[in-house]
Scaffold this motif. Structure first.
Motif, short mmCIF file in Angstrom:
data_model
loop_
_atom_site.label_atom_id
_atom_site.label_comp_id
_atom_site.label_asym_id
_atom_site.label_seq_id
_atom_site.Cartn_x
_atom_site.Cartn_y
_atom_site.Cartn_z
N GLY A 76 6.31 19.82 16.68
CA GLY A 76 7.29 20.68 16.02
C GLY A 76 8.28 19.91 15.17
O GLY A 76 8.88 20.47 14.25
N ALA A 77 8.45 18.64 15.42
CA ALA A 77 9.37 17.82 14.63
C ALA A 77 8.78 17.39 13.29
O ALA A 77 9.49 16.95 12.40
CB ALA A 77 9.78 16.58 15.42
N ALA A 78 7.49 17.53 13.13
CA ALA A 78 6.81 17.13 11.90
C ALA A 78 6.84 18.29 10.91
O ALA A 78 5.82 18.91 10.62
CB ALA A 78 5.38 16.70 12.21
N THR A 79 8.00 18.57 10.38
CA THR A 79 8.18 19.76 9.54
C THR A 79 7.69 19.57 8.11
O THR A 79 7.54 20.55 7.39
CB THR A 79 9.66 20.18 9.51
N ARG A 80 7.45 18.34 7.68
CA ARG A 80 6.99 18.11 6.31
C ARG A 80 5.50 17.79 6.26
O ARG A 80 5.00 17.33 5.25
CB ARG A 80 7.79 16.98 5.69
N ALA A 81 4.79 18.04 7.33
CA ALA A 81 3.37 17.73 7.41
C ALA A 81 2.54 19.01 7.43
O ALA A 81 3.01 20.06 7.85
CB ALA A 81 3.10 16.92 8.67
N SER A 82 1.31 18.89 6.97
CA SER A 82 0.33 19.96 7.09
C SER A 82 -0.64 19.57 8.19
O SER A 82 -0.98 18.40 8.34
CB SER A 82 -0.44 20.14 5.78
N PHE A 83 -1.10 20.55 8.93
CA PHE A 83 -1.97 20.28 10.07
C PHE A 83 -3.27 21.07 9.98
O PHE A 83 -3.26 22.26 9.64
CB PHE A 83 -1.28 20.67 11.38
N LEU A 84 -4.35 20.39 10.29
CA LEU A 84 -5.64 21.04 10.51
C LEU A 84 -5.98 20.79 11.96
O LEU A 84 -6.17 19.65 12.38
CB LEU A 84 -6.73 20.45 9.62
N LEU A 85 -6.03 21.85 12.74
CA LEU A 85 -6.40 21.74 14.15
C LEU A 85 -7.82 22.26 14.29
O LEU A 85 -8.15 23.35 13.80
CB LEU A 85 -5.45 22.56 15.02
N GLN A 86 -8.66 21.46 14.91
CA GLN A 86 -10.06 21.81 15.10
C GLN A 86 -10.40 21.71 16.58
O GLN A 86 -9.93 20.81 17.27
CB GLN A 86 -10.95 20.84 14.33
N ASN A 87 -11.22 22.65 17.03
CA ASN A 87 -11.64 22.59 18.42
C ASN A 87 -13.00 23.25 18.57
O ASN A 87 -13.36 24.14 17.81
CB ASN A 87 -10.63 23.28 19.33
N GLY A 88 -13.72 22.79 19.57
CA GLY A 88 -15.02 23.36 19.86
C GLY A 88 -14.91 24.51 20.84
O GLY A 88 -14.10 24.46 21.78
N THR A 89 -15.71 25.51 20.64
CA THR A 89 -15.70 26.66 21.56
C THR A 89 -16.31 26.31 22.92
O THR A 89 -16.16 27.07 23.87
CB THR A 89 -16.45 27.86 20.95
N HIS A 90 -16.98 25.15 22.99
CA HIS A 90 -17.57 24.69 24.26
C HIS A 90 -16.87 23.43 24.76
O HIS A 90 -17.46 22.66 25.52
CB HIS A 90 -19.07 24.41 24.07
N ASP A 91 -15.63 23.23 24.35
CA ASP A 91 -14.86 22.05 24.74
C ASP A 91 -14.46 22.18 26.20
O ASP A 91 -13.75 23.12 26.57
CB ASP A 91 -13.63 21.93 23.85
N ASP A 92 -14.90 21.23 27.03
CA ASP A 92 -14.53 21.29 28.44
C ASP A 92 -13.35 20.39 28.77
O ASP A 92 -12.94 20.29 29.93
CB ASP A 92 -15.73 20.96 29.34
#
Length: 78
Positions: free
Chosen positions: A14-30
Motif C-alpha cells: 500500500g505504500a507503493a503509491t507511484r507503482a503499477s502492479f500486475l498480480l498473477q496467480n494460478g487457479t491450482h496454486d497450492d
C-alpha cells in the motif's frame, strides 16, 4: 507464518503509491490461495491488474508471455 509476517507484501504494498502492479496467480496454486491473492490485490492503492491462469504456483507460458507484454508496455511509458 510468524517468521515471514514482516516481509508479507500485504504489509508494504500500500505504500507503493507511484507503482503499477500486475498480480498473477494460478487457479491450482497450492501455496498461495485465492483469498490471500485477493487481499493483496485490495491492498494495492495504485494502478493494478489481477490475472488468473489455469496453472499451479509456478504459473505457465501464458502468464510469462502476459508478464513480458505488461512489463514492456509499462516500461515503455517512462
Amino acid at each position: 507464518m510468524a517468521t515471514l509476517a514482516p516481509v508479507d507484501p500485504v504489509r508494504w504494498v500500500g505504500a507503493a503509491t507511484r507503482a503499477s502492479f500486475l498480480l498473477q496467480n494460478g487457479t491450482h496454486d497450492d501455496l498461495t490461495g485465492r483469498p490471500d491473492v485477493v487481499t493483496l490485490y485490495r491492498a494495492v492503492r495504485g494502478p493494478k491488474e489481477l490475472r488468473w491462469y489455469p496453472a499451479s504456483h509456478d504459473l505457465n507460458a501464458a502468464a510469462s508471455a502476459d508478464r513480458l507484454r505488461w512489463l514492456l508496455a509499462h516500461l515503455g511509458r517512462r
